[in-house]
Design a protein around this motif. Structure first.
Motif, PDB file in Angstrom:
ATOM      1  N   MET A   1       0.818  -1.196   0.000  1.00  0.00           N
ATOM      2  CA  MET A   1       0.000   0.000   0.000  1.00  0.00           C
ATOM      3  C   MET A   1       0.858   1.256   0.000  1.00  0.00           C
ATOM      4  O   MET A   1       0.392   2.346   0.166  1.00  0.00           O
ATOM      5  CB  MET A   1      -0.911   0.003   1.222  1.00  0.00           C
ATOM      6  N   GLY A   2       2.116   1.170  -0.200  1.00  0.00           N
ATOM      7  CA  GLY A   2       3.025   2.291  -0.023  1.00  0.00           C
ATOM      8  C   GLY A   2       2.747   3.502  -0.883  1.00  0.00           C
ATOM      9  O   GLY A   2       2.138   3.428  -1.947  1.00  0.00           O
ATOM     10  N   LEU A   3       3.244   4.596  -0.395  1.00  0.00           N
ATOM     11  CA  LEU A   3       3.192   5.858  -1.129  1.00  0.00           C
ATOM     12  C   LEU A   3       4.308   5.830  -2.156  1.00  0.00           C
ATOM     13  O   LEU A   3       5.473   5.670  -1.808  1.00  0.00           O
ATOM     14  CB  LEU A   3       3.388   7.023  -0.147  1.00  0.00           C
ATOM     15  N   ASP A   4       3.968   5.946  -3.418  1.00  0.00           N
ATOM     16  CA  ASP A   4       4.941   5.936  -4.495  1.00  0.00           C
ATOM     17  C   ASP A   4       5.729   7.244  -4.448  1.00  0.00           C
ATOM     18  O   ASP A   4       5.149   8.321  -4.556  1.00  0.00           O
ATOM     19  CB  ASP A   4       4.217   5.771  -5.827  1.00  0.00           C
ATOM     20  N   LYS A   5       7.045   7.153  -4.309  1.00  0.00           N
ATOM     21  CA  LYS A   5       7.849   8.367  -4.132  1.00  0.00           C
ATOM     22  C   LYS A   5       7.791   9.307  -5.332  1.00  0.00           C
ATOM     23  O   LYS A   5       8.003  10.498  -5.187  1.00  0.00           O
ATOM     24  CB  LYS A   5       9.290   8.020  -3.778  1.00  0.00           C
ATOM     25  N   ASP A   6       7.498   8.779  -6.509  1.00  0.00           N
ATOM     26  CA  ASP A   6       7.394   9.645  -7.689  1.00  0.00           C
ATOM     27  C   ASP A   6       6.007  10.249  -7.842  1.00  0.00           C
ATOM     28  O   ASP A   6       5.769  11.021  -8.757  1.00  0.00           O
ATOM     29  CB  ASP A   6       7.740   8.851  -8.958  1.00  0.00           C
ATOM     30  N   ARG A   7       5.083   9.877  -6.941  1.00  0.00           N
ATOM     31  CA  ARG A   7       3.709  10.379  -7.011  1.00  0.00           C
ATOM     32  C   ARG A   7       3.335  11.148  -5.743  1.00  0.00           C
ATOM     33  O   ARG A   7       2.179  11.172  -5.355  1.00  0.00           O
ATOM     34  CB  ARG A   7       2.748   9.210  -7.256  1.00  0.00           C
ATOM     35  N   ARG A   8       4.321  11.764  -5.100  1.00  0.00           N
ATOM     36  CA  ARG A   8       4.039  12.535  -3.889  1.00  0.00           C
ATOM     37  C   ARG A   8       3.278  13.798  -4.274  1.00  0.00           C
ATOM     38  O   ARG A   8       3.825  14.714  -4.880  1.00  0.00           O
ATOM     39  CB  ARG A   8       5.343  12.855  -3.162  1.00  0.00           C
ATOM     40  N   ILE A   9       2.015  13.829  -3.920  1.00  0.00           N
ATOM     41  CA  ILE A   9       1.111  14.880  -4.390  1.00  0.00           C
ATOM     42  C   ILE A   9       1.491  16.259  -3.839  1.00  0.00           C
ATOM     43  O   ILE A   9       1.406  17.252  -4.550  1.00  0.00           O
ATOM     44  CB  ILE A   9      -0.367  14.514  -4.094  1.00  0.00           C
ATOM     45  N   TYR A 111      -0.823   6.856  -4.465  1.00  0.00           N
ATOM     46  CA  TYR A 111      -0.490   5.490  -4.044  1.00  0.00           C
ATOM     47  C   TYR A 111      -0.364   4.545  -5.219  1.00  0.00           C
ATOM     48  O   TYR A 111      -0.933   4.775  -6.284  1.00  0.00           O
ATOM     49  CB  TYR A 111      -1.550   4.978  -3.060  1.00  0.00           C
ATOM     50  N   GLU A 112       0.361   3.463  -5.013  1.00  0.00           N
ATOM     51  CA  GLU A 112       0.521   2.445  -6.038  1.00  0.00           C
ATOM     52  C   GLU A 112      -0.799   1.731  -6.294  1.00  0.00           C
ATOM     53  O   GLU A 112      -1.091   1.338  -7.416  1.00  0.00           O
ATOM     54  CB  GLU A 112       1.594   1.446  -5.606  1.00  0.00           C
ATOM     55  N   ASN A 113      -1.611   1.576  -5.250  1.00  0.00           N
ATOM     56  CA  ASN A 113      -2.892   0.885  -5.345  1.00  0.00           C
ATOM     57  C   ASN A 113      -3.967   1.889  -5.774  1.00  0.00           C
ATOM     58  O   ASN A 113      -4.285   2.818  -5.038  1.00  0.00           O
ATOM     59  CB  ASN A 113      -3.239   0.272  -3.984  1.00  0.00           C
ATOM     60  N   GLU A 114      -4.545   1.679  -6.943  1.00  0.00           N
ATOM     61  CA  GLU A 114      -5.556   2.616  -7.464  1.00  0.00           C
ATOM     62  C   GLU A 114      -6.797   2.694  -6.587  1.00  0.00           C
ATOM     63  O   GLU A 114      -7.528   3.665  -6.621  1.00  0.00           O
ATOM     64  CB  GLU A 114      -5.945   2.250  -8.895  1.00  0.00           C
ATOM     65  N   HIS A 115      -7.038   1.648  -5.777  1.00  0.00           N
ATOM     66  CA  HIS A 115      -8.219   1.631  -4.909  1.00  0.00           C
ATOM     67  C   HIS A 115      -8.096   2.590  -3.728  1.00  0.00           C
ATOM     68  O   HIS A 115      -9.076   2.810  -3.020  1.00  0.00           O
ATOM     69  CB  HIS A 115      -8.509   0.209  -4.422  1.00  0.00           C
ATOM     70  N   GLU A 116      -6.908   3.152  -3.517  1.00  0.00           N
ATOM     71  CA  GLU A 116      -6.740   4.157  -2.460  1.00  0.00           C
ATOM     72  C   GLU A 116      -7.507   5.433  -2.797  1.00  0.00           C
ATOM     73  O   GLU A 116      -7.843   6.213  -1.935  1.00  0.00           O
ATOM     74  CB  GLU A 116      -5.261   4.481  -2.238  1.00  0.00           C
ATOM     75  N   GLY A 117      -7.764   5.662  -4.073  1.00  0.00           N
ATOM     76  CA  GLY A 117      -8.566   6.813  -4.488  1.00  0.00           C
ATOM     77  C   GLY A 117      -7.771   8.107  -4.590  1.00  0.00           C
ATOM     78  O   GLY A 117      -6.567   8.153  -4.351  1.00  0.00           O
ATOM     79  N   ASP A 118      -8.495   9.161  -4.946  1.00  0.00           N
ATOM     80  CA  ASP A 118      -7.874  10.467  -5.181  1.00  0.00           C
ATOM     81  C   ASP A 118      -7.688  11.280  -3.904  1.00  0.00           C
ATOM     82  O   ASP A 118      -8.464  11.156  -2.958  1.00  0.00           O
ATOM     83  CB  ASP A 118      -8.732  11.285  -6.155  1.00  0.00           C
ATOM     84  N   TRP A 119      -6.679  12.113  -3.962  1.00  0.00           N
ATOM     85  CA  TRP A 119      -6.362  13.066  -2.905  1.00  0.00           C
ATOM     86  C   TRP A 119      -6.261  14.443  -3.545  1.00  0.00           C
ATOM     87  O   TRP A 119      -6.086  14.569  -4.758  1.00  0.00           O
ATOM     88  CB  TRP A 119      -5.039  12.698  -2.242  1.00  0.00           C
ATOM     89  N   LEU A 120      -6.366  15.472  -2.722  1.00  0.00           N
ATOM     90  CA  LEU A 120      -6.204  16.857  -3.174  1.00  0.00           C
ATOM     91  C   LEU A 120      -5.033  17.486  -2.443  1.00  0.00           C
ATOM     92  O   LEU A 120      -4.850  17.255  -1.243  1.00  0.00           O
ATOM     93  CB  LEU A 120      -7.458  17.681  -2.861  1.00  0.00           C
ATOM     94  N   ALA A 121      -4.272  18.291  -3.166  1.00  0.00           N
ATOM     95  CA  ALA A 121      -3.213  19.089  -2.545  1.00  0.00           C
ATOM     96  C   ALA A 121      -3.407  20.534  -2.987  1.00  0.00           C
ATOM     97  O   ALA A 121      -3.693  20.813  -4.156  1.00  0.00           O
ATOM     98  CB  ALA A 121      -1.833  18.599  -2.959  1.00  0.00           C
ATOM     99  N   VAL A 122      -3.265  21.446  -2.038  1.00  0.00           N
ATOM    100  CA  VAL A 122      -3.323  22.880  -2.311  1.00  0.00           C
ATOM    101  C   VAL A 122      -2.009  23.473  -1.832  1.00  0.00           C
ATOM    102  O   VAL A 122      -1.627  23.288  -0.670  1.00  0.00           O
ATOM    103  CB  VAL A 122      -4.505  23.555  -1.574  1.00  0.00           C
ATOM    104  N   SER A 123      -1.314  24.152  -2.728  1.00  0.00           N
ATOM    105  CA  SER A 123      -0.082  24.836  -2.343  1.00  0.00           C
ATOM    106  C   SER A 123      -0.262  26.336  -2.570  1.00  0.00           C
ATOM    107  O   SER A 123      -0.895  26.764  -3.535  1.00  0.00           O
ATOM    108  CB  SER A 123       1.122  24.296  -3.118  1.00  0.00           C
ATOM    109  N   LEU A 124       0.285  27.104  -1.646  1.00  0.00           N
ATOM    110  CA  LEU A 124       0.193  28.558  -1.683  1.00  0.00           C
ATOM    111  C   LEU A 124       1.588  29.150  -1.537  1.00  0.00           C
ATOM    112  O   LEU A 124       2.377  28.695  -0.702  1.00  0.00           O
ATOM    113  CB  LEU A 124      -0.658  29.083  -0.515  1.00  0.00           C
ATOM    114  N   TYR A 125       1.889  30.172  -2.328  1.00  0.00           N
ATOM    115  CA  TYR A 125       3.160  30.884  -2.193  1.00  0.00           C
ATOM    116  C   TYR A 125       2.921  32.354  -2.501  1.00  0.00           C
ATOM    117  O   TYR A 125       2.190  32.686  -3.425  1.00  0.00           O
ATOM    118  CB  TYR A 125       4.217  30.335  -3.160  1.00  0.00           C
ATOM    119  N   GLY A 126       3.531  33.206  -1.720  1.00  0.00           N
ATOM    120  CA  GLY A 126       3.401  34.630  -1.987  1.00  0.00           C
ATOM    121  C   GLY A 126       3.873  35.441  -0.808  1.00  0.00           C
ATOM    122  O   GLY A 126       4.835  35.067  -0.128  1.00  0.00           O
ATOM    123  N   THR A 127       3.170  36.534  -0.579  1.00  0.00           N
ATOM    124  CA  THR A 127       3.562  37.444   0.497  1.00  0.00           C
ATOM    125  C   THR A 127       2.430  37.628   1.497  1.00  0.00           C
ATOM    126  O   THR A 127       1.254  37.503   1.164  1.00  0.00           O
ATOM    127  CB  THR A 127       3.965  38.832  -0.059  1.00  0.00           C
TER     128      THR A 127
END
Length: 147
Positions: A1-9, A111-127
């Motif tokens: 069930m590991g987190l794929d290092k190349d898919r770190r959201i 994740y490597e397992n497609e059944h883990e489903g989707d996740w959302l990431a929000v990144s913010l940068y500024g002042t």
């Protein structure tokens, strides 16, 4: 069930946000069947930041407008990212602070397992700083939530 290092959201959301060539980054993400959008917002009111990011995510079909859990997951990712920008105190105008931010919203399965489903990431940068030109400093925030 590991987190794929190349898919770190979260990593991809930050790289997209800070990229010199966001179109190239977007095309790489789309090849992985991920969805993403970029935008800008400036305000002295946190709810306007939330609304701008939510609107962009809906307009770019990152989340479905008629599915509450998707909006709810996005909201929590936005608030978590704002905690980073505001150093844990999600207050702006009421304490005489304003932000000028660029944002990225990313949706995919880290994740490597497609059944883990989707996740959302929000990144913010500024002042962030006092509402006086030259009285601001850089800030960054990241929020990640499962759908």
């Amino acid at each position: 069930m590991g987190l794929d290092k190349d898919r770190r959201i979260g990593r991809h959301a930050i790289l997209l946000l800070l990229s010199e060539d966001p179109l190239h980054q977007l095309s790489k993400l789309e090849k992985s069947n991920w969805k993403a959008c970029l935008g800008k917002v400036g305000s002295m009111e946190a709810h306007k930041v939330v609304a701008a990011i939510e609107t962009a995510a809906k307009k770019n079909q990152i989340i479905k407008t008629d599915v509450y859990r998707e909006s709810h997951a996005l909201y929590h990712a936005i608030i978590e990212a704002l905690h980073g920008v505001t150093r844990g105190q999600v207050q702006l105008g009421s304490v005489h602070r304003t932000v000028g931010l660029t944002f990225a919203v990313l949706r995919g399965n880290p994740y490597e397992n497609e059944h883990e489903g989707d996740w959302l990431a929000v990144s913010l940068y500024g002042t962030i700083g006092a509402p006086v030109k030259g009285s601001e400093h850089e800030a960054i925030g990241l929020g990640i939530n499962h759908i």
